[in-house]
Design an enzyme around this catalytic site. Sequence first.
Site, PDB file in Angstrom:
ATOM      1  N   GLY A 194       0.835  -1.212   0.000  1.00 43.21           N
ATOM      2  CA  GLY A 194       0.000   0.000   0.000  1.00 43.21           C
ATOM      3  C   GLY A 194       0.863   1.253   0.000  1.00 43.21           C
ATOM      4  N   GLY A 228      -0.396   4.736  -1.081  1.00 43.29           N
ATOM      5  CA  GLY A 228      -1.524   5.312  -0.358  1.00 43.29           C
ATOM      6  C   GLY A 228      -1.119   6.458   0.553  1.00 43.29           C
ATOM      7  N   GLN A 229      -2.115   6.982   1.276  1.00 36.60           N
ATOM      8  CA  GLN A 229      -1.888   8.177   2.108  1.00 36.60           C
ATOM      9  C   GLN A 229      -0.788   7.939   3.143  1.00 36.60           C
ATOM     10  OE1 GLN A 229      -4.835   9.190   5.019  1.00 36.60           O
ATOM     11  NE2 GLN A 229      -4.246  11.342   5.109  1.00 36.60           N
ATOM     12  N   ARG A 249      -0.596   0.291  -8.111  1.00 32.93           N
ATOM     13  CA  ARG A 249      -0.435   1.161  -9.276  1.00 32.93           C
ATOM     14  C   ARG A 249       0.921   1.846  -9.166  1.00 32.93           C
ATOM     15  NH1 ARG A 249      -4.027   4.017  -5.682  1.00 32.93           N
ATOM     16  NH2 ARG A 249      -2.884   5.815  -4.920  1.00 32.93           N
ATOM     17  N   ASP A 276      -0.268  -6.809  -6.121  1.00 32.13           N
ATOM     18  CA  ASP A 276      -1.623  -6.923  -5.591  1.00 32.13           C
ATOM     19  C   ASP A 276      -1.527  -7.897  -4.416  1.00 32.13           C
ATOM     20  OD1 ASP A 276      -4.199  -7.652  -4.990  1.00 32.13           O
ATOM     21  OD2 ASP A 276      -4.849  -7.834  -7.081  1.00 32.13           O
ATOM     22  N   TYR A 312     -15.578  -2.252   6.276  1.00 30.57           N
ATOM     23  CA  TYR A 312     -14.200  -1.876   6.627  1.00 30.57           C
ATOM     24  C   TYR A 312     -13.917  -2.200   8.095  1.00 30.57           C
ATOM     25  CZ  TYR A 312     -10.230   1.298   7.521  1.00 30.57           C
ATOM     26  OH  TYR A 312      -9.035   1.845   7.903  1.00 30.57           O
ATOM     27  N   LYS A 339     -11.353  -4.913   9.787  1.00 29.53           N
ATOM     28  CA  LYS A 339     -10.293  -4.509  10.710  1.00 29.53           C
ATOM     29  C   LYS A 339     -10.370  -5.295  12.024  1.00 29.53           C
ATOM     30  CE  LYS A 339      -7.857  -1.667   8.257  1.00 29.53           C
ATOM     31  NZ  LYS A 339      -6.441  -1.965   7.937  1.00 29.53           N
ATOM     32  N   ILE A 374      -6.407  10.362   9.630  1.00 31.03           N
ATOM     33  CA  ILE A 374      -5.043  10.876   9.445  1.00 31.03           C
ATOM     34  C   ILE A 374      -5.076  12.076   8.500  1.00 31.03           C
ATOM     35  CG2 ILE A 374      -2.710  10.329   8.643  1.00 31.03           C
ATOM     36  CD1 ILE A 374      -3.541   8.811  11.218  1.00 31.03           C
TER      37      ILE A 374
END
Length: 321
Positions: free
Chosen positions: A7, A10-11, A34, A51, A141, A145, A171
């Site tokens: 990941g 990601g952020q 990506r 992936d 989600y 988790k 975040i």
Amino acid sequence: MRILVTGATGQIGSELTLELRRHHRDDVVAAGHRRPAADKLAASGPFVRLDVTDRAALERVVREHRIEAIYHLAAVLSATGEQDPPRAWEVNVNGLYNVLEIARHRGLAQVFYPSSIAVFGPRTPRDATPQDTILSPTTIYGVTKVAGELLCDYYARRYGLDVRGLRYPGIISSETPPGGGTTDYAVEIFYAAVEKRSYTCFVREDTALPMMFMPDCLRAAIELMAAPNGNLRYRTYNITAMSFTAGEVAAEIRKHIPEFRVRYQPDFRQEIADSWPRSIDDSAARSDWGWKPVYGLKETTAEMLRALGERQAAGCLYPSG
Ligand code: SER
């Protein structure tokens, strides 16, 4: 220690990769599904397309790069998850399961797993939410988790795997934007303030959620992973830095940009926000491994507006890609 970050586009992943590269001399391999938008990510070390639901591909990367620890950031967030629950399960649960299986078979030293305030739900106490409490998520989600936390506990107990995690709040960051979470308004509002002086907020003005600025988020992961294992009573810790309402962050922004206006137009994400805690008790993290946040609302707002203002002046408010 040779590290793999999943990941990584990601952020959190994009900035955690850079931070880990500053701390570790050995390779930190960034993996994302990506190409990285952030030039810094690709320029500062190896990047692989991956992936996490493809276990054979994940295993190949771990073998070829002789990975010793995985920071597993790949996930589908809360709002996006509601659009495609099977995909959220596939990525969040089966992706983690692949990481844990590879980690135990190959004897990896450590795994980091970001959990979330989304593990809580309407039956959880909403103020100063305790470490040990009812987990009753209403989003897919949150369900993934909770399943992830339980899997991590199981692998630690059954196989002795050193897996550690944090229940992150929303975040806030000025670099890679978050991808489809309920707390995204707390980032969008800064971009909108700088760009348009107005924002349409998708939660009510009085919606309060726990939040954290990115430097604290990164430091928390690094400090938790460096803590002596014997000090840790939990595998996954409550953690927070601040709590504020949407109206309060707007008011703080107005101290810098007086003409900033916000309209409140709640959508389906309001119900998700209403099911999550308003504030978090992170005393276990503070006592077990010394957690202490640095950034509150005032400091976060000043730093966000400074960083975005500089980028706007340079003609590139939004990170490329
Ligand atoms: N920021 C995340 C989300 O809103 C919570 O973990 O989905």
